[in-house]
Design a protein around this motif. Structure first.
Motif, short mmCIF file in Angstrom:
data_model
loop_
_atom_site.label_atom_id
_atom_site.label_comp_id
_atom_site.label_asym_id
_atom_site.label_seq_id
_atom_site.Cartn_x
_atom_site.Cartn_y
_atom_site.Cartn_z
N ALA A 242 26.67 96.72 47.97
CA ALA A 242 27.51 95.74 47.27
C ALA A 242 27.19 95.77 45.78
N LEU A 244 26.36 93.66 43.45
CA LEU A 244 25.86 92.32 43.14
C LEU A 244 25.37 92.30 41.70
N ALA A 245 25.11 91.09 41.20
CA ALA A 245 24.58 90.95 39.84
C ALA A 245 23.28 91.75 39.74
N PRO A 246 23.03 92.36 38.59
CA PRO A 246 21.82 93.18 38.46
C PRO A 246 20.55 92.35 38.65
N GLY A 247 19.56 92.99 39.18
CA GLY A 247 18.29 92.30 39.38
C GLY A 247 17.63 92.81 40.64
N THR A 248 16.48 92.22 40.93
CA THR A 248 15.76 92.61 42.13
C THR A 248 16.04 91.59 43.22
N TYR A 249 16.36 92.10 44.39
CA TYR A 249 16.75 91.24 45.51
C TYR A 249 15.79 91.36 46.67
N PRO A 428 20.89 87.93 50.86
CA PRO A 428 20.12 88.51 49.76
C PRO A 428 19.86 87.44 48.70
N TRP A 429 18.70 87.52 48.10
CA TRP A 429 18.32 86.53 47.11
C TRP A 429 17.89 87.24 45.84
N ILE A 431 15.77 87.49 43.12
CA ILE A 431 14.46 86.86 42.90
C ILE A 431 14.36 86.36 41.46
N LEU B 345 7.18 85.49 45.76
CA LEU B 345 8.64 85.46 45.79
C LEU B 345 9.21 86.86 46.04
N ARG B 346 8.56 87.86 45.49
CA ARG B 346 9.05 89.23 45.69
C ARG B 346 8.91 89.69 47.13
N ASP B 349 9.76 93.65 50.93
CA ASP B 349 10.97 94.48 50.91
C ASP B 349 11.95 94.00 49.87
N THR B 350 12.05 94.71 48.78
CA THR B 350 13.03 94.34 47.76
C THR B 350 13.91 95.53 47.46
N TRP B 351 15.04 95.29 46.84
CA TRP B 351 15.87 96.38 46.31
C TRP B 351 16.45 95.92 44.99
N THR B 352 16.75 96.88 44.18
CA THR B 352 17.17 96.56 42.82
C THR B 352 18.60 97.00 42.60
N VAL B 353 19.38 96.11 42.04
CA VAL B 353 20.76 96.42 41.67
C VAL B 353 20.80 96.57 40.16
N THR B 354 21.33 97.69 39.69
CA THR B 354 21.36 97.90 38.24
C THR B 354 22.77 97.73 37.70
#
Ligand code: SF4
Lengths: 639, 354
Positions: A242, A244-249, A428-429, A431, B345-346, B349-354
């Motif tokens: 998806a 989604l807005a950039p960032g770490t989820y 998804p959150w 962070i 908070l992290r 398991d995280t993933w990053t959207v750029t």
């Protein structure tokens, strides 16, 4: 790369068989089985795979209240629905595109929700005479034509799992119990999901039982290879990540987000936290989670009952800690008197109510929004308390910080109304940055404050702006004072039975809550103001209301949406907002509790739409309601 | 983790409470509130005794907190120039548990009555005793509901005619000492409101005890149950009935100490004439006996009828407290893992959207 289906290879799974790949923007999968079949774990793992892949997602677990309801029966069916997409979605989905039914009961209980043309994957090993008749099937639905409207895949999951584990030395029964991982493997293959996370998870979860870890891994791989090698699955599906807005989820459930919000509240206020609580569905996970984070200065006190839980929390607040109690509706009923004491002593306290179906014991594992009026009025006397409610699982984090802000700033108990749907649902959150979280630091009283120059400390002298009294904690020299549940003299704080004083104090307590600084509610109306109908909700119905509004707009009808996170006091602009529309429709999972408050406060005849089925609204259902409302409003306007 | 790692039992009840160098007077412990109990109420003498006793502890007054429930005796905090909370019916031990757990630097006292502690708040009482929270619970037992004007209480005599029992109460009363012992209380004592010296002794030992201490105070309510304990206050009667418990001494009572306590045939305790029992067969009082059976047997010597009434300290044993252990866990957790909100908070398991 190819690996033998029976091998125990640890090479990453990778598909080689050419299949037709169908690209979809969204899919809803429901895993359903007996409550002993591990469907919650299966769904949860699939969700994590979707999250790791970068889809937006929303989940809906649905399970019986009994730990082990009678096997193979309809009441014993447990299911987990996950909706994942390549765009931002709002709900766990109304109807599953794919139903995985591990037994006849699961098929029967869920079939009505599957749209025509949907896919059904069944474990045929469980479709024997005994199991069929247990749930009232006279003939096998897999044999007659009752499923002809669906694409049915008949998979012998139990047998295949047992076969895959034949050489592990595991007993037949134990081997068969891994069939949920077989199903997960198959679905992971069908949807091109990344599998490393699940494999790592299984290894970690069963670190102490390597043979069980190995068995689950084998079953998972067997399911995956089954898809890869059998020709019966001609098509696989892709749902792109998806945007989604950039960032770490990360993926998070509402209860975990709530617990993290409390941890953050402690860190941002600099106060130690005492959670005084008693186990109750569906709130216990907040206790479980917080008990793991004692290193943040959090004490979790599992009390002898609900009353002691909140009592200890209030006692901790009196001593200068942040007192929190977590429960569900029945627990709030028991805590009412202590909430009243918190109102009278004007101490900070956060009361978390993860609502469930009521009244009485009601439906412990199902969701409902029917505690709003209990939160608002469920105490003796004039006893106002602020109320906030999260609108999504991730919002539980922010709402915990907001509840704490109000409690600390205004020295009052705050009711936080979560519910089973947001508590157990996940999404998804994004962070947040710790530095961006609100600053919740407080100042304790340190000096005498008597307004008559006597040099005494008066506990009920107030901040002129917030009307909050000072927080003077034991151990502060010179500020010794007594508080309690009896009416207090304004300012001085001595016991007072004076009629005028009581009148004044009742009004001051009300004014303090009414004056709480609450952000204005915002409106979503992409039509740029053409909408004449406003859909207004609160709490967990945000998703279905939002999804329904999108559908309505797609059909060319304008509709505005607004959602309340603050229920008391209501946002200052709400009255004007409601008056700006021809019709305000208020969907609630109760008998119209918010609608009653709005009518009473604003004298606006909002249109209440209610449903109390223990399950969240479906977007489809609300789409119908909104469309009808708009049509009716237009007719009225043209008359 | 076990509590012995912490050496907890060696800590005294007040060891973490800051002290004051200034000599204190009982006057300083009196608040400006006018005391409003009925004339002649036993609560007055108890208040007086406590206001004289507290200065002897040498604690900083601001580190003392009285928490009470509802009832006549629960007005107590208003009259003390310390911190105080007059809470709701029966819940004082719960509130005090939260306070004591988060604030080891406070000396926390609970003031309660027979209705407050044993009826509506019975659950909180037994559980705070079981947990052994560092609280001192003063149970003013007047065997009647005073504040609500004279209904029978869970310690009223069977058959007692009250406003709510015109034909006599059919309820079986509690023995508060037995109840506390059954709830694993680590400290249990009893004193009479009128016995300033005896009460002060028990209070002193309770304050020094680390953990929950239950002190039952027989308190006269002249309005609704006058004279309930008169037989223990009449000099001759008292001599025959009161059994003063003194650690390390044979248990004797009666005029010239000619009665004593010995082991009964079935393994409990019984009272009798020393001349018949024999000096050697007298039980030497030891409140530190681990087995609650001993203190329980002592509590059963005296019944509701006050024929024989042991006073003093029944039980005083060392065991880890809930609050010390709860705090130790928080501290241990912090030492083992530095609190890092960002990392929490992290998660994994995280993933990053750029
Ligand atoms: S009613 Fe009895 S216990 Fe209450 S204040 Fe009066 S005398 Fe004391």
């Amino acid at each position: 790369m190819s690996t033998s289906p029976n091998g125990t290879g640890t090479e990453p799974l990778s598909a080689t068989r050419p299949t037709e790949i169908s690209r979809l923007d969204r899919v809803v999968i429901r895993f359903a089985g007996d409550s002993g079949d591990g469907m919650q774990l299966t769904g949860d793992r699939f969700t994590s795979e979707a999250a790791a892949f970068g889809n937006d997602l929303a989940t809906l677990p649905n399970f019986p209240a009994e730990i082990r309801a009678p096997q193979g029966t309809i009441p014993g069916v447990s299911s987990f629905q996950v909706h994942f997409a390549d765009y931002d979605i709002l709900t766990p989905g109304d109807r599953p595109d794919v139903l995985v039914a591990m037994n006849p009961a699961a098929l029967k209980a869920n079939l009505a929700d599957v749209p025509r043309g949907g896919t059904i994957i069944v474990n045929i090993d469980e479709f024997n005479k005994r199991n069929l008749s247990k749930v009232g099937y006279d003939s096998d639905p897999l044999e007659d034509d009752s499923l002809s409207a669906f694409e049915v895949h008949r998979v012998a999951m139990s047998t295949l799992t047992q076969g895959a584990l034949a050489e592990t030395g595991l007993g037949k029964k134990d081997a068969e119990r891994c069939k949920n991982m077989f199903a997960l493997g198959l679905l992971s293959w069908m949807y091109h999901r990344p599998t490393e996370g699940t494999e790592r998870f299984l290894q970690e979860k069963f670190a102490k039982k390597p043979d069980i870890a190995e068995a689950n891994l084998l079953a998972f791989r067997a399911g995956w290879y089954y898809g890869e090698t059998t020709e019966s699955f001609a098509t696989t599906f892709e749902v792109a990540p998806a945007k989604l807005a950039p960032g770490t989820y990360r993926q998070i459930t509402g209860n975990t987000a709530l617990a993290y919000g409390i941890v953050a509240a402690g860190q941002r206020s600099g106060l130690p936290i005492l959670l005084g609580t008693y186990p109750i569905t569906p709130a216990s996970d907040v206790l479980h989670e917080l008990s793991k984070h004692k290193n943040f200065g959090i004490t979790t006190f599992q009390a002898e009952d609900e009353i002691a839980g909140i009592g200890a929390a209030l006692g901790a607040s009196y001593g200068g800690a942040l007192g929190i109690t977590s429960t569900s509706g029945p627990g709030v009923a028991l805590k009412s008197e202590t909430i009243g004491l918190g109102v009278m002593t004007e101490l900070p306290l956060v009361v978390i109510d993860v609502q469930r179906g009521g009244p009485s014991t009601g439906l412990p594992t199902k969701t409902e929004q029917a505690d709003l009026l209990q939160a608002m009025f469920g105490r003796n006397g004039e006893s106002p308390v602020p109320i906030v409610a999260p609108c999504t699982p991730a919002d539980c984090f922010d709402i915990a910080l907001e509840a704490t802000r109000i409690a600390l700033t205004y020295r009052t108990p705050v009711l936080l109304l979560s519910d089973g749907a947001v508590a157990n649902g996940s999404e998804p959150w994004l962070i947040p940055d710790v530095e961006d979280l609100p600053d919740l630091r407080v100042t304790f009283a340190s000096e005498p404050n008597a307004t008559d120059g006597s040099g005494e400390f008066w506990p009920y002298v107030r901040d002129p702006e917030t009307l909050a009294r000072e927080w003077a904690v034991p151990g502060t020299p010179g500020l010794q004072h007594r508080i309690g549940g009896l009416e207090k003299q304004d300012g001085k704080g001595s016991i007072s039975y004076d009629p005028d004083n009581h009148e004044a104090m009742v009004r001051i307590r009300q004014a303090k809550i009414d004056g709480i600084d609450v952000p204005d509610v915002t409106v979503d109306d992409p039509s740029g103001g053409k909408a004449r109908v406003l859909a207004l909700g609160w709490g967990s119905s945000f998703g279905p209301i939002g999804a329904a509004c999108r559908r309505v707009r797609k059909n060319g009808l304008p509709i505005a949406q607004a959602h309340l996170r603050h229920l008391n006091p209501l946002p200052g602009n709400l009255g004007d907002l409601l008056r700006a529309y021809d019709t305000v429709v208020v969907p609630e999972m109760n008998m119209g509790q918010l609608a009653m408050l709005l009518r009473a406060k604003y004298l606006i005849d909002v249109q209440s739409y209610t449903k109390v089925a223990g399950l969240p609204f479906k977007a489809e259902e609300l789409e119908g309601v909104f469309t009808d409302t708009i049509t009716a409003a237009r007719k009225e306007a043209t008359l | 983790m076990t509590a012995t790692d912490l050496g907890l039992p060696t800590l005294g009840g007040l060891d973490l409470v800051p002290t004051s160098d200034e000599p204190q007077k009982s006057k300083e412990y009196k608040s400006d509130q006018e005391v409003r109990w009925c004339p002649g109420c036993g609560d007055y003498i108890v208040l007086n005794t406590i206001q004289s006793f507290l200065p002897t502890l040498g604690l900083r007054r601001e580190n003392i907190v009285f928490v009470s429930g509802i009832g006549c005796s629960s007005r107590f905090p208003y009259y003390m120039n310390t911190y105080g909370m007059h809470s709701i019916h029966g819940r004082a031990p719960a509130i005090a548990t939260g306070l004591a757990t988060t604030r080891p630097d406070l000396s926390v006292w609970v003031v309660t009555g027979d209705g407050d502690a044993l009826s509506i708040g019975g659950n909180h009482l037994i559980h705070s005793l079981r947990r052994n929270v560092n609280l001192k619970i003063l149970l003013f037992n007047n065997r009647i509901y005073g504040l609500t004007k004279g209904q029978y209480s869970p310690t009223s005599d069977q058959g007692m005619v009250t406003k709510s029992t015109p034909m006599g109460s059919v309820d079986t009363p509690f023995n508060p000492i037995s109840l506390a012992l059954g709830a694993e209380a680590s400290f249990v004592g009893r004193a009479l409101d009128s016995d300033k010296k005896g009460l002060t002794e028990v209070l002193g030992a309770a304050a020094a005890h680390r953990g929950s201490a239950l002190v039952e105070i027989y308190q006269n309510c002249p309005i609704f149950n006058d004279g309930a304990f008169d037989v223990l206050k009449d000099k001759d009667e008292a001599e025959r009935r009161l059994i003063p418990l003194k650690a390390g001494e044979p248990i004797r009572f009666g005029p010239d100490g000619d009665y004593g306590v010995t082991r009964s045939a079935w393994g409990g305790l019984e009272a009798g004439k020393v001349s018949e029992i024999g000096e050697d067969n007298l039980v030497v009082h030891d409140p530190t006996i681990e087995d609650t059976a001993y203190a329980f047997a002592l509590s059963r010597l005296g019944g509701q009828d006050l024929q024989q009434t042991p006073t003093g300290i029944f039980r005083q044993v060392s065991r880890p407290t809930y609050d010390d252990q709860a705090r130790a866990q928080v501290q241990q957790a912090a030492e083992a893992k530095t609190p890092d909100l960002h990392a929490l908070l992290r998660g994994k398991d995280t993933w990053t959207v750029t």
